[in-house]
Design a protein around this motif. Structure first.
Motif, short mmCIF file in Angstrom:
data_model
loop_
_atom_site.label_atom_id
_atom_site.label_comp_id
_atom_site.label_asym_id
_atom_site.label_seq_id
_atom_site.Cartn_x
_atom_site.Cartn_y
_atom_site.Cartn_z
N LYS A 73 0.85 -1.19 0.00
CA LYS A 73 0.00 0.00 0.00
C LYS A 73 0.89 1.24 0.00
CE LYS A 73 -3.37 -2.44 2.78
NZ LYS A 73 -3.96 -2.58 4.09
N LEU A 74 0.43 2.29 -0.64
CA LEU A 74 1.17 3.55 -0.66
C LEU A 74 0.81 4.39 0.56
CD1 LEU A 74 0.72 4.51 -4.41
CD2 LEU A 74 2.81 3.69 -3.32
N THR A 75 1.81 5.05 1.12
CA THR A 75 1.54 6.06 2.13
C THR A 75 1.11 7.33 1.39
OG1 THR A 75 3.81 6.88 2.08
CG2 THR A 75 3.32 5.12 3.68
N LYS A 76 0.74 8.35 2.12
CA LYS A 76 0.36 9.62 1.47
C LYS A 76 1.54 10.15 0.65
CE LYS A 76 -1.56 14.19 2.70
NZ LYS A 76 -1.23 14.82 1.50
N GLU A 77 2.74 10.12 1.23
CA GLU A 77 3.93 10.57 0.51
C GLU A 77 4.20 9.69 -0.71
OE1 GLU A 77 7.45 10.64 2.93
OE2 GLU A 77 8.57 11.80 1.46
N GLY A 78 4.00 8.39 -0.56
CA GLY A 78 4.20 7.47 -1.67
C GLY A 78 3.21 7.69 -2.79
N GLU A 79 1.97 7.98 -2.42
CA GLU A 79 0.94 8.24 -3.43
C GLU A 79 1.26 9.52 -4.20
OE1 GLU A 79 -3.89 8.59 -3.92
OE2 GLU A 79 -3.05 7.90 -2.02
N GLU A 80 1.69 10.56 -3.50
CA GLU A 80 2.03 11.82 -4.17
C GLU A 80 3.20 11.65 -5.12
OE1 GLU A 80 2.66 14.61 -0.98
OE2 GLU A 80 0.52 14.67 -0.48
N LEU A 81 4.25 10.97 -4.66
CA LEU A 81 5.41 10.77 -5.52
C LEU A 81 5.08 9.80 -6.64
CD1 LEU A 81 8.29 11.40 -6.25
CD2 LEU A 81 9.04 9.69 -4.56
N GLY A 82 4.32 8.76 -6.35
CA GLY A 82 3.90 7.82 -7.39
C GLY A 82 3.11 8.50 -8.49
N ALA A 83 2.22 9.41 -8.10
CA ALA A 83 1.43 10.15 -9.08
C ALA A 83 2.34 11.01 -9.96
CB ALA A 83 0.39 11.02 -8.38
N TYR A 84 3.33 11.66 -9.35
CA TYR A 84 4.28 12.46 -10.13
C TYR A 84 5.07 11.58 -11.10
CZ TYR A 84 8.46 14.86 -11.53
OH TYR A 84 9.49 15.37 -12.30
N LEU A 85 5.57 10.43 -10.62
CA LEU A 85 6.35 9.54 -11.48
C LEU A 85 5.52 9.02 -12.65
CD1 LEU A 85 8.22 7.56 -8.68
CD2 LEU A 85 9.15 9.41 -10.10
N TYR A 86 4.28 8.70 -12.38
CA TYR A 86 3.35 8.23 -13.41
C TYR A 86 3.11 9.34 -14.44
CZ TYR A 86 -1.05 6.38 -15.33
OH TYR A 86 -2.06 5.92 -16.15
N ARG A 87 2.89 10.54 -13.95
CA ARG A 87 2.67 11.70 -14.83
C ARG A 87 3.93 11.97 -15.67
NH1 ARG A 87 3.52 17.21 -14.18
NH2 ARG A 87 2.19 18.48 -15.52
N ARG A 88 5.08 11.94 -15.03
CA ARG A 88 6.35 12.16 -15.73
C ARG A 88 6.51 11.15 -16.87
NH1 ARG A 88 11.73 10.91 -12.43
NH2 ARG A 88 10.99 8.80 -12.86
N HIS A 89 6.24 9.90 -16.56
CA HIS A 89 6.34 8.84 -17.56
C HIS A 89 5.42 9.14 -18.76
CE1 HIS A 89 6.82 4.64 -18.96
NE2 HIS A 89 5.60 4.86 -19.44
N ASN A 90 4.19 9.51 -18.47
CA ASN A 90 3.22 9.76 -19.55
C ASN A 90 3.59 10.98 -20.38
OD1 ASN A 90 1.68 7.51 -18.91
ND2 ASN A 90 0.41 8.64 -17.48
#
Length: 143
Positions: A80-97
């Motif tokens: 599971k993602l923590t709040k910090e993990g979810e924020e960074l994960g969203a950025y990494l996903y956006r960067r990739h796209n």
């Protein structure tokens, strides 16, 4: 143009960066985020399969991400993602796209996954934003 005075190797730049994650850790966090968009839970085996690695490798990286506060995970449980993990994960996903869209646009292709994976860890936020703007401009002007 004046020559830069501080040259480093790629590893040197990585060591000097403020990023707490290695490129491998970023890949895992991005994939966990991506998987959670499709399913409410992520298991180590599924994560390993998506990244084409052994479950033991995934377990090691997941433990490191847990230690850094990006995920919650108990052995044999869900990732599971923590709040910090979810924020960074969203950025990494956006960067990739953004990068995928940019490379597909300039190369007139539909799949630049390999290229994105090779460069995404070395693009800063400012450059990413400029590439996003340039890609929108190219789309708008039918490049």
């Amino acid at each position: 143009m004046q020559e830069p005075s501080n040259f480093y190797t790629q590893k040197g730049y990585l060591q000097n960066s403020l990023n707490p994650l290695t490129p491998t850790m970023e890949d895992y966090l991005e994939m966990i985020f991506r998987m959670l968009l499709r399913s409410p839970v992520v298991r180590i085996g599924e994560l390993s399969s998506q990244l084409n690695v052994k479950p033991s490798s995934s377990t090691k990286i997941v433990q490191l991400l847990k230690e850094k506060g990006f995920i919650d995970y108990e052995q044999y449980g869900y990732v599971k993602l923590t709040k910090e993990g979810e924020e960074l994960g969203a950025y990494l996903y956006r960067r990739h796209n953004i990068l995928h869209d940019f490379f597909c646009t300039v190369n007139h292709t539909t799949n630049e996954l390999e290229l994105v994976e090779m460069v995404e860890h070395f693009i800063n936020k400012s450059t990413l934003k400029n590439l996003e703007l340039l890609t929108h401009y190219l789309h708008d002007h039918k490049y």
